[in-house]
Design a protein around this motif. Structure first.
Motif, short mmCIF file in Angstrom:
data_model
loop_
_atom_site.label_atom_id
_atom_site.label_comp_id
_atom_site.label_asym_id
_atom_site.label_seq_id
_atom_site.Cartn_x
_atom_site.Cartn_y
_atom_site.Cartn_z
N LYS A 90 37.54 37.73 40.87
CA LYS A 90 37.12 38.33 42.15
C LYS A 90 35.62 38.13 42.35
N LYS A 91 34.87 38.34 41.27
CA LYS A 91 33.41 38.27 41.32
C LYS A 91 32.93 36.87 41.72
N ILE A 92 33.65 35.83 41.27
CA ILE A 92 33.21 34.46 41.60
C ILE A 92 33.88 33.94 42.88
N GLY A 93 34.55 34.84 43.60
CA GLY A 93 35.07 34.46 44.92
C GLY A 93 36.45 33.84 44.93
N GLN A 94 37.16 33.87 43.78
CA GLN A 94 38.53 33.36 43.77
C GLN A 94 39.49 34.49 44.16
N SER A 95 40.77 34.16 44.36
CA SER A 95 41.77 35.16 44.72
C SER A 95 42.81 35.23 43.60
N PRO A 96 42.59 36.11 42.62
CA PRO A 96 43.52 36.17 41.49
C PRO A 96 44.80 36.92 41.82
#
Length: 319
Positions: free
Chosen positions: A177-183
């Motif tokens: 989430k912090k690096i902008g991905q959608s886990p």
């Protein structure tokens, strides 16, 4: 400008997926060590990343709050595994999709890492039980499967080993989430994970429809790109059902029988070879000849489309 994040990430393998991950982590402000066994590989990876980041900055699509130079200064290459993982909090493995090779890497890591670092694999097909069983740090192991190309498509499937600690899943989720991905979290492993199971269901019906002469390959692709795919860029199949009637219960009441009737007419799993393969291959090659030059140009166009869509999705979110 935000200062770089505390903690260092290691990316193992400097192929396309490794390069993309390095860019995503640097975009999130993390120091990245890019490990590979061949210096030339690392050198070309760093050159590729520099070129990409500069172009992304020009087009206004660079991720994160730091400028390209700052992000580039966070990424360095390393040929010694021990040095690379020293002080790392997260290790993302991106070696070729060969079980023995990946097991060997995780076996080496298992001997040198501490009890805090998370060991993560980018595998798209290998199950966590195949990769991590028997490692003494198995509690710290997880599959984080990205979608190609990870820089433009944010989904990451998180798949635990039966012995993975819940905290490993939670920390990985928070980092993504912090690096902008959608886990997304899978509660257990399953062949193909979720993305490929959905994708293969669509591919196999597409194959059957073309094979039975119902529709041409080009028109089949249009049904997705100009029909279903437009919705699916923003909402999933379940929400589509919910919105296409007066809620989910109403949808099922209305369409249950029809759905079951149609689903029962689906044919067996195709063998993806022979005449139908040739027919589809020919149709695809008419649009994009299957040589590196044409394929790369079309991929670049695809990535540009994905960037445009990402921009739009961001805009829609903030509205």
């Amino acid at each position: 400008m935000e200062p770089p994040q505390a903690g260092q990430v290691v990316v193992i393998g400097s192929g396309l997926i490794g390069r993309s991950w390095a860019m995503v982590f640097a975009g999130g402000g993390f120091k990245v060590k890019l490990y590979d066994v061949v210096q030339q590989q690392i050198t070309s990876a760093l050159e590729y990343i520099r070129k990409e980041m500069k172009e992304l900055e020009k087009s206004g699509m660079l991720k994160g709050t730091l400028n390209a130079e700052k992000q580039l200064s966070l990424i360095s290459g390393c040929m010694d595994l021990k040095t690379a993982v020293d002080g790392a909090m997260f290790i993302q493995e991106c070696t070729p999709e060969k079980l023995e090779l990946k097991k060997k890497i995780f076996g080496q890591l298992d001997l040198i890492v501490n009890n805090d670092v998370i060991l993560s694999s980018s595998t798209s097909t290998l199950l966590p039980t195949k990769l991590f069983t028997g490692l003494k740090h198995v509690k710290q192991c997880i599959v984080s499967h990205p979608v190609n190309p990870p820089y433009y498509v944010p989904l990451v499937e998180l798949v635990p080993h039966p012995e993975t600690e819940p905290s490993t899943v939670d920390k990985t989720y928070a980092l993504m989430k912090k690096i902008g991905q959608s886990p997304v979290k899978l509660t257990k492993e399953i062949d193909g994970f979720v993305l490929n199971r959905l994708q293969y269901a669509v591919i196999s019906e597409a194959w059957r429809l073309v094979g039975e002469g119902v529709v041409s390959p080009a028109d089949l692709d249009l049904v997705m790109s100009h029909g279903l795919g437009m919705r699916y860029a923003f909402i999933g199949p379940l929400e589509t059902m919910h919105l296409n009637a007066e809620g989910m219960t109403n949808y099922c009441e209305r369409y249950r029988e029809g759905m079951i009737h149609v689903l029962k007419t689906f044919g067996p799993v195709p063998d993806f070879s022979g005449e139908i393969e040739q027919q589809i291959s020919q149709a695809m090659s008419e649009r994009t000849p299957a040589d590196p030059e044409h394929l790369n140009a079309r991929r670049a166009w695809r990535d540009e489309c994905l960037m445009g869509l990402a921009k739009l999705k961001k805009q829609m979110k903030s509205n």
